[in-house]
Design a protein around this motif. Structure first.
Motif, PDB file in Angstrom:
ATOM      1  N   VAL A   8       4.753  -8.031  -7.212  1.00  0.00           N
ATOM      2  CA  VAL A   8       4.645  -6.919  -6.323  1.00  0.00           C
ATOM      3  C   VAL A   8       3.570  -6.279  -6.847  1.00  0.00           C
ATOM      4  O   VAL A   8       3.444  -6.069  -8.128  1.00  0.00           O
ATOM      5  N   SER A   9       2.405  -6.027  -6.056  1.00  0.00           N
ATOM      6  CA  SER A   9       1.383  -5.216  -6.698  1.00  0.00           C
ATOM      7  C   SER A   9       1.405  -3.764  -5.766  1.00  0.00           C
ATOM      8  O   SER A   9       1.336  -3.851  -4.293  1.00  0.00           O
ATOM      9  N   LEU A  10       1.520  -2.662  -6.092  1.00  0.00           N
ATOM     10  CA  LEU A  10       1.410  -1.424  -5.656  1.00  0.00           C
ATOM     11  C   LEU A  10       0.008  -0.702  -5.849  1.00  0.00           C
ATOM     12  O   LEU A  10      -0.499  -0.602  -6.743  1.00  0.00           O
ATOM     13  N   VAL A  11      -0.389  -0.551  -4.293  1.00  0.00           N
ATOM     14  CA  VAL A  11      -1.904   0.168  -4.241  1.00  0.00           C
ATOM     15  C   VAL A  11      -1.704   1.780  -4.309  1.00  0.00           C
ATOM     16  O   VAL A  11      -0.750   2.225  -3.655  1.00  0.00           O
ATOM     17  N   LYS A  41       7.345  -9.561 -11.316  1.00  0.00           N
ATOM     18  CA  LYS A  41       6.250  -8.906 -12.016  1.00  0.00           C
ATOM     19  C   LYS A  41       5.564  -7.921 -11.263  1.00  0.00           C
ATOM     20  O   LYS A  41       5.412  -8.083 -10.010  1.00  0.00           O
ATOM     21  N   LEU A  42       5.386  -6.742 -11.719  1.00  0.00           N
ATOM     22  CA  LEU A  42       4.856  -5.583 -10.965  1.00  0.00           C
ATOM     23  C   LEU A  42       3.475  -5.180 -11.881  1.00  0.00           C
ATOM     24  O   LEU A  42       3.330  -5.423 -12.797  1.00  0.00           O
ATOM     25  N   ASP A  43       2.558  -4.890 -10.796  1.00  0.00           N
ATOM     26  CA  ASP A  43       1.479  -4.361 -11.182  1.00  0.00           C
ATOM     27  C   ASP A  43       0.896  -3.160 -10.243  1.00  0.00           C
ATOM     28  O   ASP A  43       1.467  -3.271  -9.269  1.00  0.00           O
ATOM     29  N   ALA A  44      -0.055  -2.265 -10.773  1.00  0.00           N
ATOM     30  CA  ALA A  44      -0.525  -1.194  -9.931  1.00  0.00           C
ATOM     31  C   ALA A  44      -1.929  -1.321  -9.844  1.00  0.00           C
ATOM     32  O   ALA A  44      -2.490  -1.889 -10.957  1.00  0.00           O
ATOM     33  N   VAL A  45      -2.564  -0.985  -8.811  1.00  0.00           N
ATOM     34  CA  VAL A  45      -3.988  -1.322  -8.535  1.00  0.00           C
ATOM     35  C   VAL A  45      -4.610  -0.175  -7.658  1.00  0.00           C
ATOM     36  O   VAL A  45      -3.863   0.122  -6.881  1.00  0.00           O
ATOM     37  N   THR A  46      -5.675   0.270  -7.997  1.00  0.00           N
ATOM     38  CA  THR A  46      -6.523   1.103  -6.868  1.00  0.00           C
ATOM     39  C   THR A  46      -6.844   0.026  -5.870  1.00  0.00           C
ATOM     40  O   THR A  46      -7.297  -0.932  -6.169  1.00  0.00           O
ATOM     41  N   PRO A  47      -7.243   0.759  -4.564  1.00  0.00           N
ATOM     42  CA  PRO A  47      -7.722  -0.064  -3.343  1.00  0.00           C
ATOM     43  C   PRO A  47      -8.956  -0.739  -3.626  1.00  0.00           C
ATOM     44  O   PRO A  47      -8.980  -1.754  -3.241  1.00  0.00           O
ATOM     45  N   ALA A  48      -9.741  -0.160  -4.361  1.00  0.00           N
ATOM     46  CA  ALA A  48     -11.240  -0.771  -4.643  1.00  0.00           C
ATOM     47  C   ALA A  48     -10.989  -2.172  -5.587  1.00  0.00           C
ATOM     48  O   ALA A  48     -11.782  -3.101  -5.499  1.00  0.00           O
ATOM     49  N   LEU A 107       0.772  -1.044   0.077  1.00  0.00           N
ATOM     50  CA  LEU A 107       0.074  -0.009   0.118  1.00  0.00           C
ATOM     51  C   LEU A 107       0.845   1.346  -0.070  1.00  0.00           C
ATOM     52  O   LEU A 107       1.658   1.599   1.031  1.00  0.00           O
ATOM     53  N   GLY A 108       0.877   1.960  -1.010  1.00  0.00           N
ATOM     54  CA  GLY A 108       1.819   3.186  -1.299  1.00  0.00           C
ATOM     55  C   GLY A 108       2.788   3.121  -2.255  1.00  0.00           C
ATOM     56  O   GLY A 108       3.708   2.335  -2.199  1.00  0.00           O
ATOM     57  N   THR A 121      -1.845   7.007 -10.883  1.00  0.00           N
ATOM     58  CA  THR A 121      -0.738   6.681 -10.961  1.00  0.00           C
ATOM     59  C   THR A 121      -0.633   5.088 -11.129  1.00  0.00           C
ATOM     60  O   THR A 121       0.413   4.673 -11.687  1.00  0.00           O
ATOM     61  N   ALA A 122      -1.648   4.352 -10.781  1.00  0.00           N
ATOM     62  CA  ALA A 122      -1.703   2.986 -11.263  1.00  0.00           C
ATOM     63  C   ALA A 122      -1.656   2.832 -13.011  1.00  0.00           C
ATOM     64  O   ALA A 122      -0.950   1.928 -13.255  1.00  0.00           O
ATOM     65  N   GLU A 123      -2.285   3.816 -13.384  1.00  0.00           N
ATOM     66  CA  GLU A 123      -2.315   3.755 -15.200  1.00  0.00           C
ATOM     67  C   GLU A 123      -0.755   3.941 -15.492  1.00  0.00           C
ATOM     68  O   GLU A 123      -0.547   3.194 -16.317  1.00  0.00           O
ATOM     69  N   LEU A 124      -0.185   4.848 -14.973  1.00  0.00           N
ATOM     70  CA  LEU A 124       1.306   5.201 -15.291  1.00  0.00           C
ATOM     71  C   LEU A 124       2.340   4.102 -15.157  1.00  0.00           C
ATOM     72  O   LEU A 124       2.910   3.769 -15.978  1.00  0.00           O
TER      73      LEU A 124
END
Length: 354
Positions: free
Chosen positions: A27-30, A67-74, A8-9, A35-38
């Motif tokens: 890793v998934s970054l929340v 592998k990295l992805d980014a995701v919104t909290p929801a 988270l962060g 920012t997630a799209e970027l």
């Protein structure tokens, strides 16, 4: 075996995330939607200096084995993860969608490793001398932590200094002081097995045959992360002044005798709670590191930028010191200055909105 870690962060969290990706974990970054799209489009870039090299290296997530992805909290599916890293500033956990995610994390009984300056309340409950203290006032919203089992939450001493360069995009992090994350163990051996696995995997990583700084070090003592409190109270929060913010170096070295008195007082509080001197960092070592910290702390920069809330480790230490019967006039003065600056921003914000 690749572990799946939810962090988270995406700012400070990308430092720990990059270390895990280099070690082959996923890793998934929340973070926020933009920012997630970027990050999902371009990945992350962490700039770090290897030992004896004059310039920072850029480490791009797209070049790493994990592998990295980014995701919104929801959009987080908590069932995917082995462990959670808590890397947001403490006030950010009051956001509604983050609070809903925290409820899911607590319900899933996922082990949580915090790299926040502000220790999560469940972690403090693991320390017998603090378990019964009234410390909620130091938190923006203490209810965020109510559902967490104390043994499932632990803390790192977040000693690496890093910042997001203001002229760069939100997926770039610059590491100024590449020290280690020093983590206390969890209560359960099953979770410690994973933690020590991550420690060993990160330790084994090299770049062009060279060691890469910023390790994860695991300790059986609950008190190792408390060593950061002396640093925060001596340097970071004293960057906040009645006028403009000052650098950590100036906060520490402007009056070295006073700085050592504050540092020693907070160290003594930690020992009263149960810390061993071996858990602590000598003042001389901290003062030496502070010589290279030429910017104001993140807390001071946030206050100067008009943030209505920041992490309040200063207030937490004040509350503990008073309840232990060991108040400090210097710490009380720091808390008063921070309170005044935050109230000033709230008043300015209020008058501007009318």
């Amino acid at each position: 075996m690749a572990r799946n870690i939810l962090i988270l962060g995406a700012s400070y969290g990308s430092l720990l995330g990059t270390k895990l990706l280099m070690a082959g974990h996923n890793v998934s970054l929340v973070c926020r939607k933009n920012t997630a799209e970027l990050i999902n489009r371009d990945g992350t870039e962490v700039r770090i200096k290897l030992r004896d090299e004059p310039n920072h290296r850029s480490i791009f997530s797209r070049d790493l084995p994990g592998k990295l992805d980014a995701v919104t909290p929801a959009d987080v599916d908590v069932s995917r993860y082995d462990m959670v890293g808590l890397a947001m500033q403490e006030p950010q956990y009051t956001n509604h969608t983050v609070r809903v995610l925290m409820v899911k994390i607590a319900a899933a009984k996922l082990p949580c490793l915090s790299i926040m300056n502000m220790p999560p309340l469940p972690y403090l409950k693991r320390i017998p001398a603090l378990a019964g203290m009234d410390l909620e006032e130091a938190y923006t919203n203490a209810q965020v932590w109510e559902r967490f089992e104390p043994g499932l939450v632990t803390l790192c001493s977040p000693d690496p200094q890093a910042f997001r360069p203001p002229e760069e995009k939100a997926n770039v992090l610059h590491v100024g002081l590449p020290t280690n994350f020093k983590a206390s163990a969890f209560a359960d051996d099953k979770h410690n097995k994973v933690l020590r696995e991550l420690e060993a995997d990160i330790d084994a990583v090299t770049l062009d045959g060279q060691d890469v700084p910023v390790k994860l070090k695991v300790f059986s003592s609950l008190f190792v992360p408390l060593a950061k409190w002396s640093m925060l109270l001596t340097g970071n929060y004293r960057c906040i002044t009645p006028s403009e913010p000052q650098s950590i170096r100036d906060a520490v070295h402007g009056d070295l005798k006073r700085s050592q008195a504050i540092y020693d007082h907070v160290d003594a509080l930690a020992r009263q709670l149960g810390a061993d001197p071996a858990d602590q960092v000598p003042f001389a070592k901290y003062a030496k590191a502070a010589e290279s910290l030429l910017k104001p702390s993140s807390a001071a920069r946030a206050v100067a930028a008009g943030a209505p809330f920041i992490e309040r480790v200063d207030l937490l230490v004040k509350l503990i010191s008073h309840q232990l019967g060991k108040p400090s006039a210097e710490i009380d003065r720091t808390v008063e200055t921070v309170d005044l600056k935050l109230n000033e921003k709230i008043v300015q914000g209020g008058s501007g909105a009318e």
